[in-house]
Design a protein around this motif. Structure first.
Motif, PDB file in Angstrom:
ATOM      1  N   PHE A  17     -15.348  22.793 -35.084  1.00  0.00           N
ATOM      2  CA  PHE A  17     -14.090  22.148 -34.733  1.00  0.00           C
ATOM      3  C   PHE A  17     -13.676  22.715 -33.388  1.00  0.00           C
ATOM      4  O   PHE A  17     -13.396  23.912 -33.269  1.00  0.00           O
ATOM      5  N   LEU A  18     -13.663  21.857 -32.353  1.00  0.00           N
ATOM      6  CA  LEU A  18     -13.445  22.313 -30.987  1.00  0.00           C
ATOM      7  C   LEU A  18     -12.066  21.913 -30.494  1.00  0.00           C
ATOM      8  O   LEU A  18     -11.617  20.783 -30.710  1.00  0.00           O
ATOM      9  N   VAL A  19     -11.409  22.849 -29.827  1.00  0.00           N
ATOM     10  CA  VAL A  19     -10.136  22.588 -29.165  1.00  0.00           C
ATOM     11  C   VAL A  19     -10.297  22.985 -27.707  1.00  0.00           C
ATOM     12  O   VAL A  19     -10.769  24.086 -27.404  1.00  0.00           O
ATOM     13  N   THR A  20      -9.944  22.087 -26.782  1.00  0.00           N
ATOM     14  CA  THR A  20     -10.045  22.395 -25.361  1.00  0.00           C
ATOM     15  C   THR A  20      -8.679  22.327 -24.713  1.00  0.00           C
ATOM     16  O   THR A  20      -7.783  21.606 -25.174  1.00  0.00           O
ATOM     17  N   GLY A  21      -8.517  23.072 -23.642  1.00  0.00           N
ATOM     18  CA  GLY A  21      -7.256  23.071 -22.910  1.00  0.00           C
ATOM     19  C   GLY A  21      -7.446  23.708 -21.547  1.00  0.00           C
ATOM     20  O   GLY A  21      -8.445  24.389 -21.302  1.00  0.00           O
ATOM     21  N   PRO A  22      -6.496  23.523 -20.632  1.00  0.00           N
ATOM     22  CA  PRO A  22      -6.653  24.029 -19.269  1.00  0.00           C
ATOM     23  C   PRO A  22      -6.291  25.497 -19.095  1.00  0.00           C
ATOM     24  O   PRO A  22      -6.772  26.146 -18.163  1.00  0.00           O
ATOM     25  N   LEU A  56      -4.868  29.492 -21.036  1.00  0.00           N
ATOM     26  CA  LEU A  56      -4.878  30.332 -22.226  1.00  0.00           C
ATOM     27  C   LEU A  56      -3.680  30.085 -23.135  1.00  0.00           C
ATOM     28  O   LEU A  56      -3.694  30.494 -24.297  1.00  0.00           O
ATOM     29  N   GLN A  57      -2.680  29.398 -22.620  1.00  0.00           N
ATOM     30  CA  GLN A  57      -1.528  29.092 -23.459  1.00  0.00           C
ATOM     31  C   GLN A  57      -1.936  28.242 -24.659  1.00  0.00           C
ATOM     32  O   GLN A  57      -1.367  28.360 -25.747  1.00  0.00           O
ATOM     33  N   THR A  58      -2.944  27.385 -24.481  1.00  0.00           N
ATOM     34  CA  THR A  58      -3.447  26.570 -25.591  1.00  0.00           C
ATOM     35  C   THR A  58      -3.919  27.449 -26.734  1.00  0.00           C
ATOM     36  O   THR A  58      -3.577  27.234 -27.901  1.00  0.00           O
ATOM     37  N   ALA A  59      -4.734  28.464 -26.412  1.00  0.00           N
ATOM     38  CA  ALA A  59      -5.251  29.364 -27.441  1.00  0.00           C
ATOM     39  C   ALA A  59      -4.129  30.193 -28.058  1.00  0.00           C
ATOM     40  O   ALA A  59      -4.115  30.435 -29.276  1.00  0.00           O
ATOM     41  N   ARG A  60      -3.171  30.616 -27.236  1.00  0.00           N
ATOM     42  CA  ARG A  60      -2.071  31.431 -27.755  1.00  0.00           C
ATOM     43  C   ARG A  60      -1.203  30.621 -28.711  1.00  0.00           C
ATOM     44  O   ARG A  60      -0.768  31.133 -29.758  1.00  0.00           O
ATOM     45  N   ASP A  61      -0.958  29.349 -28.371  1.00  0.00           N
ATOM     46  CA  ASP A  61      -0.145  28.498 -29.247  1.00  0.00           C
ATOM     47  C   ASP A  61      -0.807  28.326 -30.608  1.00  0.00           C
ATOM     48  O   ASP A  61      -0.130  28.336 -31.652  1.00  0.00           O
ATOM     49  N   LEU A  62      -2.135  28.169 -30.620  1.00  0.00           N
ATOM     50  CA  LEU A  62      -2.848  28.041 -31.887  1.00  0.00           C
ATOM     51  C   LEU A  62      -2.701  29.308 -32.719  1.00  0.00           C
ATOM     52  O   LEU A  62      -2.463  29.254 -33.931  1.00  0.00           O
ATOM     53  N   ALA A  63      -2.889  30.464 -32.049  1.00  0.00           N
ATOM     54  CA  ALA A  63      -2.809  31.733 -32.769  1.00  0.00           C
ATOM     55  C   ALA A  63      -1.408  31.953 -33.346  1.00  0.00           C
ATOM     56  O   ALA A  63      -1.252  32.420 -34.481  1.00  0.00           O
ATOM     57  N   ILE A  64      -0.356  31.612 -32.585  1.00  0.00           N
ATOM     58  CA  ILE A  64       1.019  31.766 -33.063  1.00  0.00           C
ATOM     59  C   ILE A  64       1.256  30.873 -34.277  1.00  0.00           C
ATOM     60  O   ILE A  64       1.978  31.239 -35.220  1.00  0.00           O
ATOM     61  N   ALA A  65       0.574  29.699 -34.282  1.00  0.00           N
ATOM     62  CA  ALA A  65       0.719  28.768 -35.400  1.00  0.00           C
ATOM     63  C   ALA A  65      -0.125  29.167 -36.605  1.00  0.00           C
ATOM     64  O   ALA A  65      -0.115  28.477 -37.622  1.00  0.00           O
ATOM     65  N   GLY A  66      -0.845  30.277 -36.487  1.00  0.00           N
ATOM     66  CA  GLY A  66      -1.664  30.754 -37.597  1.00  0.00           C
ATOM     67  C   GLY A  66      -3.096  30.248 -37.594  1.00  0.00           C
ATOM     68  O   GLY A  66      -3.847  30.518 -38.529  1.00  0.00           O
ATOM     69  N   ILE A 119     -13.511  26.798 -32.536  1.00  0.00           N
ATOM     70  CA  ILE A 119     -13.844  27.291 -31.200  1.00  0.00           C
ATOM     71  C   ILE A 119     -12.870  26.693 -30.210  1.00  0.00           C
ATOM     72  O   ILE A 119     -12.659  25.477 -30.177  1.00  0.00           O
ATOM     73  N   VAL A 120     -12.256  27.539 -29.403  1.00  0.00           N
ATOM     74  CA  VAL A 120     -11.340  27.092 -28.355  1.00  0.00           C
ATOM     75  C   VAL A 120     -12.025  27.292 -27.007  1.00  0.00           C
ATOM     76  O   VAL A 120     -12.519  28.384 -26.709  1.00  0.00           O
ATOM     77  N   VAL A 121     -12.065  26.229 -26.221  1.00  0.00           N
ATOM     78  CA  VAL A 121     -12.696  26.266 -24.906  1.00  0.00           C
ATOM     79  C   VAL A 121     -11.623  25.998 -23.859  1.00  0.00           C
ATOM     80  O   VAL A 121     -10.961  24.952 -23.887  1.00  0.00           O
ATOM     81  N   ILE A 122     -11.454  26.936 -22.925  1.00  0.00           N
ATOM     82  CA  ILE A 122     -10.403  26.847 -21.914  1.00  0.00           C
ATOM     83  C   ILE A 122     -11.050  26.754 -20.531  1.00  0.00           C
ATOM     84  O   ILE A 122     -11.956  27.526 -20.209  1.00  0.00           O
TER      85      ILE A 122
END
Length: 291
Positions: A37-42, A44-54, A14-17
């Motif tokens: 498993f939680l990932v937070t960031g300020p 949407l680039q955080t979520a996009r970087d994860l998606a690009i990394a697979g 789960i990504v929380v922005i």
């Protein structure tokens, strides 16, 4: 980017922005499971970087504390990288009118922060086992289609009651009618009272009060105090209360929660949320620890 492991086993990404400094940010966390498993960031680039990394999130949650906080282009850029990720916006007080007066992001589910605080855990549990129909509809589905999809999931189809008497406090007969229909399967009896009926009651005391408030939160607080302190002979001072509020603000909700054994829902109120709140009031309440 901040990573939070809420347990030892990674089962749900789960990504929380959003803005972690906003006071309502902390209201998000009680909904998550220990295995998430939680990932937070300020941004949407955080979520996009994860998606690009697979690493494609199972769920993307956007915590929106002001209108147009998230640009449509940024969200579409993420969506192009991770089209199967379900996106949910948890919005705060100042964003309630955005679907009517602004330009809300297309294809996302919008949830009021107070609804998330009270029902987020059950919503996520249903999402995991794929039993929340509206979250599995195509992104192009309308709000009406999502509401209709969730109607068959009413929890009111049970063969037992949890309360002896439920008292519904509202000045409106129309409001009482729909609340009675929603609550009647949870109690042996349901009755109606208005502010004019307070503070003297001769019938049996309720073990749950549903208050459809048309007043200021401070007035609602005083009403709860009056009802609990002697509106009925022998009524408990911590009788469970479910309060429905128009445009509930963070500070007002916290003051009501500090009364103890109180649950607050925003209006307009979804039937499934009302039934879930009544169900939750059966057992121990989650209350604030800083009161």
């Amino acid at each position: 980017m901040t990573t939070r492991a809420v347990g030892q086993q990674q089962t749900f990404l789960i990504v929380v922005i959003g803005d972690a400094c906003h006071p309502q940010w902390n209201s998000l966390w009680s909904a998550f499971d220990r295995s998430d498993f939680l990932v937070t960031g300020p941004t949407l680039q955080t979520a996009r970087d994860l998606a690009i990394a697979g690493l494609h999130p199972d769920l993307l949650i956007l915590f929106e504390d002001h209108v147009q906080q998230f640009a449509e282009g940024d969200w579409l850029s993420f969506y192009a990288c991770s089209p199967l990720t379900r996106t949910v916006i948890v919005f705060t007080d100042w964003c309630e009118s955005e679907p009517r007066t602004g330009s809300p992001l297309p294809g996302v589910i919008r949830i009021h922060w107070l609804r998330w605080m009270t029902s987020g855990k059950s919503l996520l549990a249903s999402f995991r086992n794929q039993s929340i129909a509206s979250w599995h509809l195509p992104p192009t589905s309308s709000e009406e289609e999502r509401l209709l999809a969730d109607l068959p999931q009413s929890v009111s189809k049970h063969n037992h009651t949890w309360f002896r008497r439920i008292g519904i406090v509202t000045p409106s007969r129309e409001s009482f009618t729909w609340l009675e229909q929603a609550a009647s399967s949870f109690a042996d009896s349901v009755f109606w009272l208005t502010q004019e009926d307070i503070p003297i009651q001769t019938n049996g005391s309720p073990d749950l009060l549903i208050i459809d408030s048309f007043e200021e939160p401070a007035t609602t607080q005083r009403m709860i105090d009056t009802l609990r302190r002697g509106a009925w002979p022998g009524i408990s001072s911590d009788t469970s209360c479910l309060v429905l509020l128009n445009f509930p603000r963070w500070e007002a909700v916290n003051e009501l929660l500090c009364l103890g054994n109180v649950r607050v829902l925003p209006k307009p109120t979804l039937l499934t949320d009302l039934e879930q709140a009544i169900t939750d009031l059966r057992g121990p309440m989650r209350t604030r620890t800083d009161c």
